[in-house]
Design a protein around this motif. Structure first.
Motif, PDB file in Angstrom:
ATOM      1  N   GLY A  76      92.031 101.755 160.438  1.00  8.17           N
ATOM      2  CA  GLY A  76      92.778 102.896 160.944  1.00  8.17           C
ATOM      3  C   GLY A  76      92.811 104.097 160.036  1.00  8.17           C
ATOM      4  N   SER A  77      92.040 104.089 158.949  1.00  6.57           N
ATOM      5  CA  SER A  77      92.005 105.249 158.050  1.00  6.57           C
ATOM      6  C   SER A  77      91.519 106.478 158.795  1.00  6.57           C
ATOM      7  CB  SER A  77      91.078 104.969 156.864  1.00  6.57           C
ATOM      8  OG  SER A  77      91.625 104.003 156.003  1.00  6.57           O
ATOM      9  N   ASN A  78      92.032 107.620 158.381  1.00  7.92           N
ATOM     10  CA  ASN A  78      91.638 108.884 158.995  1.00  7.92           C
ATOM     11  C   ASN A  78      90.985 109.780 157.953  1.00  7.92           C
ATOM     12  OD1 ASN A  78      91.714 110.851 161.291  1.00  7.92           O
ATOM     13  ND2 ASN A  78      92.968 111.981 159.828  1.00  7.92           N
ATOM     14  N   ILE A  79      89.746 110.184 158.218  1.00  4.78           N
ATOM     15  CA  ILE A  79      89.006 111.080 157.326  1.00  4.78           C
ATOM     16  C   ILE A  79      88.937 112.453 157.965  1.00  4.78           C
ATOM     17  CG2 ILE A  79      86.806 111.523 156.161  1.00  4.78           C
ATOM     18  CD1 ILE A  79      86.233 108.502 156.456  1.00  4.78           C
ATOM     19  N   GLU A  80      89.248 113.474 157.187  1.00  6.71           N
ATOM     20  CA  GLU A  80      89.173 114.848 157.674  1.00  6.71           C
ATOM     21  C   GLU A  80      88.246 115.653 156.768  1.00  6.71           C
ATOM     22  OE1 GLU A  80      92.256 118.284 159.286  1.00  6.71           O
ATOM     23  OE2 GLU A  80      92.898 116.883 157.735  1.00  6.71           O
ATOM     24  N   VAL A  81      87.285 116.319 157.394  1.00  2.22           N
ATOM     25  CA  VAL A  81      86.347 117.183 156.687  1.00  2.22           C
ATOM     26  C   VAL A  81      86.731 118.620 157.011  1.00  2.22           C
ATOM     27  CG1 VAL A  81      83.932 117.851 156.418  1.00  2.22           C
ATOM     28  CG2 VAL A  81      84.523 115.457 156.872  1.00  2.22           C
ATOM     29  N   VAL A  82      87.121 119.374 156.003  1.00  3.85           N
ATOM     30  CA  VAL A  82      87.580 120.752 156.208  1.00  3.85           C
ATOM     31  C   VAL A  82      86.434 121.703 155.865  1.00  3.85           C
ATOM     32  CG1 VAL A  82      89.314 122.482 155.622  1.00  3.85           C
ATOM     33  CG2 VAL A  82      89.915 120.048 155.600  1.00  3.85           C
ATOM     34  N   ILE A  83      86.039 122.503 156.840  1.00  4.01           N
ATOM     35  CA  ILE A  83      84.899 123.413 156.706  1.00  4.01           C
ATOM     36  C   ILE A  83      85.398 124.852 156.626  1.00  4.01           C
ATOM     37  CG2 ILE A  83      82.803 124.254 157.850  1.00  4.01           C
ATOM     38  CD1 ILE A  83      82.615 121.494 159.188  1.00  4.01           C
ATOM     39  N   ASP A  84      84.770 125.620 155.757  1.00  2.00           N
ATOM     40  CA  ASP A  84      85.104 127.040 155.618  1.00  2.00           C
ATOM     41  C   ASP A  84      83.836 127.863 155.845  1.00  2.00           C
ATOM     42  OD1 ASP A  84      86.413 129.400 155.103  1.00  2.00           O
ATOM     43  OD2 ASP A  84      86.526 129.128 152.940  1.00  2.00           O
ATOM     44  N   ASP A  85      83.995 129.062 156.417  1.00  2.00           N
ATOM     45  CA  ASP A  85      82.838 129.923 156.693  1.00  2.00           C
ATOM     46  C   ASP A  85      82.688 131.046 155.668  1.00  2.00           C
ATOM     47  OD1 ASP A  85      85.015 131.458 157.392  1.00  2.00           O
ATOM     48  OD2 ASP A  85      84.259 132.034 159.377  1.00  2.00           O
ATOM     49  N   GLN A  86      83.381 130.947 154.554  1.00  9.91           N
ATOM     50  CA  GLN A  86      83.289 131.978 153.517  1.00  9.91           C
ATOM     51  C   GLN A  86      82.616 131.395 152.271  1.00  9.91           C
ATOM     52  OE1 GLN A  86      84.244 135.320 153.893  1.00  9.91           O
ATOM     53  NE2 GLN A  86      84.331 134.636 156.016  1.00  9.91           N
ATOM     54  N   ALA A  87      81.395 130.928 152.442  1.00 11.54           N
ATOM     55  CA  ALA A  87      80.642 130.377 151.313  1.00 11.54           C
ATOM     56  C   ALA A  87      80.238 131.486 150.351  1.00 11.54           C
ATOM     57  CB  ALA A  87      79.404 129.648 151.819  1.00 11.54           C
ATOM     58  N   ALA A  88      80.037 131.101 149.108  1.00 14.54           N
ATOM     59  CA  ALA A  88      79.570 132.048 148.087  1.00 14.54           C
ATOM     60  C   ALA A  88      78.040 132.040 148.029  1.00 14.54           C
ATOM     61  CB  ALA A  88      80.145 131.684 146.722  1.00 14.54           C
ATOM     62  N   THR A  89      77.495 133.126 147.505  1.00  8.28           N
ATOM     63  CA  THR A  89      76.049 133.251 147.344  1.00  8.28           C
ATOM     64  C   THR A  89      75.743 133.638 145.905  1.00  8.28           C
ATOM     65  OG1 THR A  89      75.763 133.959 149.644  1.00  8.28           O
ATOM     66  CG2 THR A  89      73.969 134.457 148.119  1.00  8.28           C
ATOM     67  N   LEU A  90      74.758 132.979 145.328  1.00  8.99           N
ATOM     68  CA  LEU A  90      74.317 133.294 143.968  1.00  8.99           C
ATOM     69  C   LEU A  90      72.933 133.911 144.025  1.00  8.99           C
ATOM     70  CD1 LEU A  90      74.757 133.065 140.873  1.00  8.99           C
ATOM     71  CD2 LEU A  90      73.626 130.824 141.009  1.00  8.99           C
ATOM     72  N   THR A  91      72.815 135.107 143.478  1.00 10.59           N
ATOM     73  CA  THR A  91      71.519 135.769 143.368  1.00 10.59           C
ATOM     74  C   THR A  91      71.282 136.114 141.903  1.00 10.59           C
ATOM     75  OG1 THR A  91      72.423 137.996 143.682  1.00 10.59           O
ATOM     76  CG2 THR A  91      71.796 136.790 145.667  1.00 10.59           C
ATOM     77  N   GLY A  92      70.068 136.480 141.594  1.00  7.75           N
ATOM     78  CA  GLY A  92      69.806 136.869 140.210  1.00  7.75           C
ATOM     79  C   GLY A  92      68.339 136.986 139.903  1.00  7.75           C
ATOM     80  N   ALA A  93      68.066 137.124 138.617  1.00  2.00           N
ATOM     81  CA  ALA A  93      66.698 137.259 138.143  1.00  2.00           C
ATOM     82  C   ALA A  93      66.560 136.506 136.835  1.00  2.00           C
ATOM     83  CB  ALA A  93      66.335 138.730 137.961  1.00  2.00           C
ATOM     84  N   VAL A  94      65.342 136.052 136.553  1.00  2.59           N
ATOM     85  CA  VAL A  94      65.048 135.281 135.357  1.00  2.59           C
ATOM     86  C   VAL A  94      64.001 136.019 134.539  1.00  2.59           C
ATOM     87  CG1 VAL A  94      64.278 133.058 134.455  1.00  2.59           C
ATOM     88  CG2 VAL A  94      65.501 133.157 136.635  1.00  2.59           C
ATOM     89  N   THR A  95      64.230 136.096 133.228  1.00  2.00           N
ATOM     90  CA  THR A  95      63.266 136.727 132.330  1.00  2.00           C
ATOM     91  C   THR A  95      62.722 135.689 131.356  1.00  2.00           C
ATOM     92  OG1 THR A  95      64.970 137.382 130.735  1.00  2.00           O
ATOM     93  CG2 THR A  95      64.431 138.958 132.493  1.00  2.00           C
ATOM     94  N   ASP A  96      61.530 135.956 130.870  1.00  2.00           N
ATOM     95  CA  ASP A  96      60.874 135.092 129.886  1.00  2.00           C
ATOM     96  C   ASP A  96      60.287 135.988 128.807  1.00  2.00           C
ATOM     97  OD1 ASP A  96      59.634 133.087 128.485  1.00  2.00           O
ATOM     98  OD2 ASP A  96      58.023 132.771 129.946  1.00  2.00           O
ATOM     99  N   GLY A  97      60.928 135.999 127.625  1.00  4.79           N
ATOM    100  CA  GLY A  97      60.465 136.876 126.558  1.00  4.79           C
ATOM    101  C   GLY A  97      60.578 138.339 126.903  1.00  4.79           C
ATOM    102  N   GLY A  98      61.608 138.684 127.669  1.00  4.30           N
ATOM    103  CA  GLY A  98      61.819 140.079 128.048  1.00  4.30           C
ATOM    104  C   GLY A  98      61.058 140.514 129.276  1.00  4.30           C
TER     105      GLY A  98
END
Length: 203
Positions: free
Chosen positions: A83-105
């Motif tokens: 009889g356990s009850n599992i609840e999955v709570v979903i949100d529509d405001q996810a974060a986004t990670l962007t960026g750039a990578v350098t190698d020796g400048g």
């Protein structure tokens, strides 16, 4: 369930999996039936402790939390009973990670990006079945969407070929020490500038 009154996404591609702990219990997904409105149930559960994994959400959504009998389950780990009850709570405001990578400048060519919640948990974050990765473009730029808000470490390593023949670098705890720290906010986009890490630093 929807967080803060948002509309639930289309759930026809969402898959909720219970994985038994410890590892000696077969970790195959347990049969799941889903009803309209996002209701589901599990049968033939074996083992006292399980992790709840949610797959198939679009990148605009993330799992805010897992609740077991009304109580938040840290790291999505539950101890189910009759009889356990599992609840999955979903949100529509996810974060986004962007960026750039350098190698020796200079811009790094197609770097591999690894992202991990911090401090590191004993298992992947709720809603993530592995450490999120991305491959940057020829100018080193990348984007990873659908991330829960929180603190992360971000690591960039060279793309293959890998000398020992593996398909992925062995990302060790020592290598994570060279990762960049970022904090992602709900519904926001964060830009990170990374330096290419040497995967052999700890060898």
């Amino acid at each position: 369930a929807a967080h803060d009154g948002m509309s639930l996404p289309a759930l026809d591609q969402v898959r909720i999996v219970l994985q038994a702990l410890p590892s000696f219990v077969p970790a195959a997904p347990i049969s799941m039936s889903k009803f309209s409105g996002g209701k589901f149930f599990f049968q033939r559960i074996r083992g006292p402790r399980h992790t709840v994994n949610v797959n198939g959400l679009g990148t605009g959504y993330y799992v805010k939390e897992i609740r077991s009998n009304g109580v938040v389950a840290p790291d999505g780990i539950i101890t189910p009973g009759p009889g356990s009850n599992i609840e999955v709570v979903i949100d529509d405001q996810a974060a986004t990670l962007t960026g750039a990578v350098t190698d020796g400048g200079q811009p790094a060519n197609q770097p591999k990006i690894y992202v991990s919640r911090w401090p590191a948990a004993s298992r992947p974050p709720v809603g993530m079945d592995r450490v999120p990765t991305a491959t940057g473009d020829g100018a080193g730029r990348f984007q990873i969407a659908g991330l829960p808000p929180g603190e992360y470490r971000v690591l960039a390593v060279p793309s293959g070929p890998i000398p020992d023949g593996d398909t992925e670098w062995n990302i060790t705890p020592q290598l994570w020490d060279h990762a960049e720290r970022v904090t992602l906010e709900r519904g926001k986009q964060k830009e990170a500038v990374l330096k290419l890490a040497d995967p052999f630093l700890d060898r």
